[in-house]
Design an enzyme around this catalytic site. Structure first.
Site, PDB file in Angstrom:
ATOM      1  N   ASP A 233       0.817  -1.213   0.000  1.00 34.93           N
ATOM      2  CA  ASP A 233       0.000   0.000   0.000  1.00 34.93           C
ATOM      3  C   ASP A 233       0.857   1.274   0.000  1.00 34.93           C
ATOM      4  O   ASP A 233       1.902   1.328   0.664  1.00 34.93           O
ATOM      5  CB  ASP A 233      -0.887  -0.009   1.261  1.00 34.93           C
ATOM      6  CG  ASP A 233      -1.848   1.155   1.314  1.00 34.93           C
ATOM      7  OD1 ASP A 233      -2.680   1.266   0.397  1.00 34.93           O
ATOM      8  OD2 ASP A 233      -1.768   1.955   2.275  1.00 34.93           O
ATOM      9  N   GLU A 263       1.410  -0.293  -4.951  1.00 38.55           N
ATOM     10  CA  GLU A 263       0.439   0.726  -5.330  1.00 38.55           C
ATOM     11  C   GLU A 263       1.159   2.065  -5.358  1.00 38.55           C
ATOM     12  O   GLU A 263       1.356   2.714  -4.338  1.00 38.55           O
ATOM     13  CB  GLU A 263      -0.723   0.796  -4.325  1.00 38.55           C
ATOM     14  CG  GLU A 263      -1.739   1.857  -4.704  1.00 38.55           C
ATOM     15  CD  GLU A 263      -2.283   2.657  -3.521  1.00 38.55           C
ATOM     16  OE1 GLU A 263      -3.274   3.351  -3.715  1.00 38.55           O
ATOM     17  OE2 GLU A 263      -1.707   2.607  -2.421  1.00 38.55           O
TER      18      GLU A 263
END
Ligand code: CA
Ligand code: CA
Length: 490
Positions: A233, A263
């Protein structure tokens, strides 16, 4: 069937509810998902967030609490209990599906106690610029995890493990505070001067205690859950050199492949390319620019030049590192990066990720099952067909017919390893029409039909592999061998 195309699914959406019992649901779905050709599943963060069972998991409180301890108002997380999580992973493995865990390393939220910390207020638009003299603030930075009582780990976070925070309890003021003596890490995204700080208590990856703890936790997590890889993340807010060391060291020590996707939310392919260089391409990345191309095309009522749909995308410059996707939990309506690809364009966009010979496509749960909160209907009926078509037919050489403002076509030749494989795909963001395309020798002298059911006619492919294929306007048609051996699946 052996050696099928890999296909990933993101198994949650932002408004997934506690009563959806996601861990239980994915356990129940494993058999079906495997049968249509899903090979990888990305599950949401499995640890206790500051919002307890209403937290998506991105508001990380305690990474050792996988739904096992009475913390933040519940034992379970939004998705279920630890036991249910482990059962889900075990079941997915039984069906040969790899599980990717969502790793939220950037920040923590929901500290148990306040600490007095000397800190400097920074300009939100330029985080390198101070806007006040250093002063003592009251920061929520002390984590005790009393209910867990040192089970699995005695590590407790305090302000020294963080760079800064966005709230001073003393003045009840929201701003960006950098703790005295700390520096934002340099190798992060440069937006706002320095984009190290995103939210909550920002973790300091230059602190050796932090680095040690992240490794210790990850090893515990791998041994406990047996997940196969990671979705990392918010990596543009985390020191790139840490990420590279983390994944390469872990692979060396565990001798596992640990397939991992980062990400890095940026529509600029240069930023993604730069990041891949920084981390020696040790991670794959989501193809964010391609998502934005889909978004633009879907909002242009046909006035998008489809010849350029892959321009400036990651899949066009780093095909082996690109995770292609249409939408996700952040782009859906009402979320932070809202950029929802219009529903009419979804079948076109999914065709452009599922049937290509490059990129690992990721199917979004919110499209597959729908999003009740926002009245988004389930697209499962046609997505099941599309995913199956990828599994059975999307093999062999690719020929592109990207020569028209509206109508785009490409073919896959099929190969000898996958009987009856090969296909012709044609789509239009404007009026319907046709294209002469070559599907290669395997489908020569065959009748092809459109598995979408959008067009009822059939197409004859001549002895040289040429056929004239059609699509309706604002639509896609997927042409495969009419009497193929998989017909009972459709
Ligand atoms: Ca950070
Ligand atoms: Ca167009």
């Amino acid at each position: 069937m052996k050696n099928i195309n890999p296909t990933m699914m993101q198994y949650f959406e932002w408004y997934t509810k506690p009563e959806d019992n996601l861990w239980h649901k994915v356990t129940q779905d494993a058999s079906h998902l495997s049968s249509i050709g899903i090979t990888h599943i990305w599950l949401p963060p499995a640890y206790k967030g500051s919002g307890g069972q209403n937290d998506t998991g991105y508001g990380v409180y305690d990474m050792y609490d996988l739904g096992e301890f009475m913390q933040k108002g519940s034992i379970r997380t939004k998705y279920g209990t630890k036991e249910e999580y482990l059962t889900a992973i075990h079941t997915l493995h039984d069906y040969d599906i790899q599980v990717l865990a969502d790793m939220v390393f950037n920040h923590r939220l929901g500290a148990d106690e306040l600490e007095n910390v000397l800190a400097t207020e920074k300009d939100a638009k330029d985080r390198n610029r101070s806007i006040a003299s250093p002063k003592v603030i009251q920061a929520w930075t002390k984590y005790n995890f009393t209910a867990r009582n040192n089970m699995y780990s005695s590590f407790q976070w305090n302000w020294t493990h963080f760079h800064g925070i966005d709230y001073d309890e003393k003045e009840k003021k929201t701003s960006i505070y950098l703790f005295y003596g700390k520096h934002w890490d340099e190798d992060v995204d440069k937006e706002n001067g320095n984009f190290d700080y995103l939210m909550g208590e920002d973790i300091d990856f230059s602190n050796p205690e932090v680095v040690k703890e992240i490794f210790t936790w990850t090893k515990w997590y791998l041994q406990t859950t047996h997940v196969d890889g990671f979705r990392m993340d918010a990596i543009k807010h985390i020191k790139a050199s840490f990420m590279k060391d983390f994944i390469t060291t872990l692979r060396k020590e565990t001798k596992q492949e640990l397939f991992s996707i980062g990400e890095y939310w940026s529509s600029h392919v240069e930023s993604l390319n730069h990041y891949l260089e920084q981390v020696d391409a040790s991670l794959s990345l989501f193809d964010v620019p391609l998502h934005y191309n889909f978004y633009q095309a879907s909002h242009n009522n046909g006035n998008y030049d489809m010849r350029h749909i892959f321009d400036g995308t990651l899949v066009s410059c780093h095909p082996d590192k690109a995770i292609t996707f249409v939408d996700n939990h952040d782009t859906q309506v009402g979320q932070s990066l809202q950029s929802w690809v219009q529903d009419w364009f979804k079948p076109l966009a999914y065709s452009l990720i599922l049937f290509r010979n490059v990129g690992l496509p990721c199917v979004f749960y919110g499209s597959y099952y729908g999003i009740p909160e926002k009245n988004v209907p389930s697209m499962k009926p046609w997505l099941d067909k599309f995913i199956l078509a990828r599994k059975f037919f999307a093999y062999g050489d690719e020929r592109d017919y990207f020569d028209d403002y509206n109508i785009l076509g490409f073919t896959r030749s099929g190969d000898s390893e996958h009987p009856d494989s090969g296909m012709a795909v044609i789509l239009s963001d404007g009026p319907g029409g046709s294209k002469m395309m070559n599907v290669g020798k395997y489908l020569s002298n065959c009748i092809l039909y459109d598995i979408t059911g959008n067009l009822k006619e059939t197409v004859y492919v001549d002895k040289d592999g040429n056929g004239i294929f059609y699509t309706a306007g604002g639509s896609v048609s997927i042409w495969v061998k009419a009497n193929n051996i998989y017909k009972n699946h459709f």
